[in-house]
Design a protein around this motif. Structure first.
Motif, PDB file in Angstrom:
ATOM      1  N   TYR A   1      -3.931 -11.038  -4.293  1.00  9.60           N
ATOM      2  CA  TYR A   1      -4.872 -10.125  -3.726  1.00  9.60           C
ATOM      3  C   TYR A   1      -4.377  -8.831  -3.576  1.00  9.60           C
ATOM      4  O   TYR A   1      -3.226  -8.546  -3.215  1.00  9.60           O
ATOM      5  CB  TYR A   1      -5.402 -10.481  -2.226  1.00  9.60           C
ATOM      6  N   THR A   2      -5.138  -7.537  -3.498  1.00  9.75           N
ATOM      7  CA  THR A   2      -4.625  -6.276  -3.571  1.00  9.75           C
ATOM      8  C   THR A   2      -5.765  -5.355  -2.904  1.00  9.75           C
ATOM      9  O   THR A   2      -6.772  -5.821  -2.892  1.00  9.75           O
ATOM     10  CB  THR A   2      -4.216  -5.620  -4.932  1.00  9.75           C
ATOM     11  N   ASP A   3      -5.463  -4.308  -2.213  1.00 10.63           N
ATOM     12  CA  ASP A   3      -6.326  -3.433  -1.590  1.00 10.63           C
ATOM     13  C   ASP A   3      -5.741  -2.159  -1.671  1.00 10.63           C
ATOM     14  O   ASP A   3      -4.532  -1.893  -1.864  1.00 10.63           O
ATOM     15  CB  ASP A   3      -6.423  -4.155  -0.233  1.00 10.63           C
ATOM     16  N   TYR A   4      -6.695  -0.983  -1.566  1.00 10.45           N
ATOM     17  CA  TYR A   4      -6.248   0.182  -1.693  1.00 10.45           C
ATOM     18  C   TYR A   4      -6.883   1.299  -0.792  1.00 10.45           C
ATOM     19  O   TYR A   4      -8.272   0.833  -0.381  1.00 10.45           O
ATOM     20  CB  TYR A   4      -6.401   0.751  -3.194  1.00 10.45           C
ATOM     21  N   SER A   5      -6.514   2.208  -0.232  1.00 14.91           N
ATOM     22  CA  SER A   5      -7.119   3.247   0.308  1.00 14.91           C
ATOM     23  C   SER A   5      -7.975   3.906  -0.555  1.00 14.91           C
ATOM     24  O   SER A   5      -8.169   3.987  -1.652  1.00 14.91           O
ATOM     25  CB  SER A   5      -6.315   4.235   0.958  1.00 14.91           C
ATOM     26  N   GLU A   6      -9.152   4.324   0.088  1.00 16.72           N
ATOM     27  CA  GLU A   6     -10.336   5.062  -0.952  1.00 16.72           C
ATOM     28  C   GLU A   6      -9.878   6.324  -1.586  1.00 16.72           C
ATOM     29  O   GLU A   6     -10.265   6.605  -2.744  1.00 16.72           O
ATOM     30  CB  GLU A   6     -11.425   5.509   0.072  1.00 16.72           C
ATOM     31  N   SER A   7      -8.793   6.993  -1.185  1.00 20.35           N
ATOM     32  CA  SER A   7      -8.331   8.288  -1.619  1.00 20.35           C
ATOM     33  C   SER A   7      -7.569   7.771  -3.266  1.00 20.35           C
ATOM     34  O   SER A   7      -7.359   8.794  -3.814  1.00 20.35           O
ATOM     35  CB  SER A   7      -7.393   8.879  -0.713  1.00 20.35           C
ATOM     36  N   VAL A   8      -6.899   6.616  -3.172  1.00 20.77           N
ATOM     37  CA  VAL A   8      -6.334   6.202  -4.308  1.00 20.77           C
ATOM     38  C   VAL A   8      -6.923   5.153  -5.244  1.00 20.77           C
ATOM     39  O   VAL A   8      -6.564   4.991  -6.392  1.00 20.77           O
ATOM     40  CB  VAL A   8      -4.865   5.930  -4.065  1.00 20.77           C
ATOM     41  N   LYS A   9      -8.181   4.574  -4.743  1.00 13.99           N
ATOM     42  CA  LYS A   9      -8.609   3.690  -5.507  1.00 13.99           C
ATOM     43  C   LYS A   9      -9.053   3.923  -6.578  1.00 13.99           C
ATOM     44  O   LYS A   9      -9.752   5.115  -6.939  1.00 13.99           O
ATOM     45  CB  LYS A   9     -10.104   3.067  -4.779  1.00 13.99           C
ATOM     46  N   GLY A  10      -8.671   3.053  -8.000  1.00 10.39           N
ATOM     47  CA  GLY A  10      -8.860   3.818  -9.481  1.00 10.39           C
ATOM     48  C   GLY A  10      -7.753   4.397 -10.059  1.00 10.39           C
ATOM     49  O   GLY A  10      -7.871   4.516 -11.221  1.00 10.39           O
ATOM     50  N   ARG A  11      -7.070   4.946  -9.245  1.00  6.35           N
ATOM     51  CA  ARG A  11      -5.926   5.616  -9.782  1.00  6.35           C
ATOM     52  C   ARG A  11      -4.578   5.081  -9.627  1.00  6.35           C
ATOM     53  O   ARG A  11      -3.725   5.230 -10.509  1.00  6.35           O
ATOM     54  CB  ARG A  11      -5.996   7.096  -9.134  1.00  6.35           C
ATOM     55  N   PHE A  12      -4.732   4.237  -8.537  1.00  4.32           N
ATOM     56  CA  PHE A  12      -3.216   3.554  -8.238  1.00  4.32           C
ATOM     57  C   PHE A  12      -3.211   1.886  -8.564  1.00  4.32           C
ATOM     58  O   PHE A  12      -4.320   1.492  -8.179  1.00  4.32           O
ATOM     59  CB  PHE A  12      -2.577   3.836  -6.890  1.00  4.32           C
ATOM     60  N   THR A  13      -2.216   1.392  -8.794  1.00  7.17           N
ATOM     61  CA  THR A  13      -2.154  -0.078  -8.847  1.00  7.17           C
ATOM     62  C   THR A  13      -0.906  -0.507  -8.425  1.00  7.17           C
ATOM     63  O   THR A  13       0.280  -0.124  -8.812  1.00  7.17           O
ATOM     64  CB  THR A  13      -2.144  -0.424 -10.587  1.00  7.17           C
ATOM     65  N   ILE A  14      -1.027  -1.541  -7.262  1.00  9.79           N
ATOM     66  CA  ILE A  14       0.055  -2.171  -6.789  1.00  9.79           C
ATOM     67  C   ILE A  14       0.418  -3.393  -7.533  1.00  9.79           C
ATOM     68  O   ILE A  14      -0.590  -4.170  -8.036  1.00  9.79           O
ATOM     69  CB  ILE A  14      -0.075  -2.255  -5.298  1.00  9.79           C
ATOM     70  N   SER A  15       1.541  -3.773  -7.870  1.00 10.24           N
ATOM     71  CA  SER A  15       1.668  -5.124  -8.404  1.00 10.24           C
ATOM     72  C   SER A  15       3.095  -5.427  -7.828  1.00 10.24           C
ATOM     73  O   SER A  15       3.943  -4.862  -7.075  1.00 10.24           O
ATOM     74  CB  SER A  15       1.938  -5.018  -9.793  1.00 10.24           C
ATOM     75  N   ARG A  16       3.540  -6.823  -8.085  1.00 10.64           N
ATOM     76  CA  ARG A  16       4.753  -6.990  -7.608  1.00 10.64           C
ATOM     77  C   ARG A  16       5.433  -8.243  -8.680  1.00 10.64           C
ATOM     78  O   ARG A  16       4.704  -8.887  -9.386  1.00 10.64           O
ATOM     79  CB  ARG A  16       4.897  -7.874  -6.150  1.00 10.64           C
ATOM     80  N   ASP A  17       6.462  -8.444  -8.551  1.00 10.33           N
ATOM     81  CA  ASP A  17       7.239  -9.272  -9.553  1.00 10.33           C
ATOM     82  C   ASP A  17       8.405 -10.000  -8.612  1.00 10.33           C
ATOM     83  O   ASP A  17       9.594  -9.590  -8.149  1.00 10.33           O
ATOM     84  CB  ASP A  17       8.187  -8.616 -10.632  1.00 10.33           C
ATOM     85  N   ASN A  18       8.004 -11.166  -7.950  1.00 12.87           N
ATOM     86  CA  ASN A  18       8.911 -12.087  -6.957  1.00 12.87           C
ATOM     87  C   ASN A  18      10.099 -12.388  -7.707  1.00 12.87           C
ATOM     88  O   ASN A  18      11.216 -12.729  -6.867  1.00 12.87           O
ATOM     89  CB  ASN A  18       8.094 -12.883  -6.266  1.00 12.87           C
ATOM     90  N   ALA A  19      10.062 -12.808  -8.793  1.00  8.51           N
ATOM     91  CA  ALA A  19      11.361 -13.068  -9.517  1.00  8.51           C
ATOM     92  C   ALA A  19      12.270 -11.899  -9.609  1.00  8.51           C
ATOM     93  O   ALA A  19      13.867 -12.362  -9.558  1.00  8.51           O
ATOM     94  CB  ALA A  19      11.411 -13.404 -10.927  1.00  8.51           C
ATOM     95  N   LYS A  20      12.146 -10.438  -9.451  1.00 10.37           N
ATOM     96  CA  LYS A  20      12.759  -9.609  -9.412  1.00 10.37           C
ATOM     97  C   LYS A  20      12.913  -8.914  -7.829  1.00 10.37           C
ATOM     98  O   LYS A  20      13.481  -7.781  -7.735  1.00 10.37           O
ATOM     99  CB  LYS A  20      12.482  -8.477 -10.196  1.00 10.37           C
TER     100      LYS A  20
END
Length: 124
Positions: free
Chosen positions: A57-76
């Motif tokens: 699950y991910t979620d963004y503020s309205e000001s960055v939605k569509g421009r920013f992407t959050i992701s994670r790599d738990n192995a790293k």
């Protein structure tokens, strides 16, 4: 104890891109929801993006939605923030944080750990 270290900030022209990284120490990274906040000059710290423990699950503020992407790599033990189409309004110090629950991760008071921040400056 979790220590967070951000990297990837810098100076970029409007319309450009940056990718921030936040690497955690310790073996408990996967037990935390993660978030990015920012604090611009003379402004309060504001929520930017959050991601659940396994990245489902991910979620963004309205000001960055569509421009920013959050992701994670738990192995790293790393969470990322890909920032595209940057504009001068995105200029701020960006902080990553570790929160116990995804549902509370839009509230900075619910974070257990913070990184030291990385400066992002967008020129016009």
């Amino acid at each position: 104890q979790v220590q967070l270290v951000e990297s990837g900030g810098g100076l970029v022209q409007a319309g450009g891109s940056l990718r921030l990284s936040c690497t955690a120490s310790g073996r408990t990274f996967g037990s935390y929801a993660m978030g990015w906040f920012r604090q611009g000059p003379g402004k309060e710290r504001e929520f930017v993006a959050r991601i659940s423990r396994r990245g489902l699950y991910t979620d963004y503020s309205e000001s960055v939605k569509g421009r920013f992407t959050i992701s994670r790599d738990n192995a790293k033990n790393t969470v990322y923030l890909q920032m595209n189409s940057l504009n001068p309004g995105d200029t701020a110090v960006y902080f990553c944080g570790a929160a116990r629950t995804y549902s509370d991760a839009t509230n900075s008071d619910e974070y257990d750990y913070w990184g030291q921040g990385t400066q992002v400056t967008v020129s016009s």
